[in-house]
Scaffold this motif. Sequence first.
Motif: not given
Length: 84
Positions: A12-20, A75-84
């Motif tokens: 969803p909008e606002g989520i942070i994704i990590f890319v390698d 790059g390839v998405v390797i994870g995501s993080y939903w900030p508090e």
Amino acid sequence: MTSPHLGERTYPEGIIIFVDPEREVVPGVRVIAKSPDSNEATFKTYVEDDGVRYLKPINSQYKMKEITKSVAICGVVIGSYWPE
């Protein structure tokens, strides 16, 4: 990229994704891709069908787009993080 289907991974909008940028691009991975014609990137699933490469959106309301020579996979998405 928000999935309209229950049980599928969604971003969803606002989520942070990590890319390698060094991870191997194989069918089924989520990628960030960019066309040199624009300053915008796109977040899609990488797929191959009969030797043709495509970018497939998670939301099935949108169509797959064939990857042309001018499209760069960043790059390839390797994870995501939903900030508090």
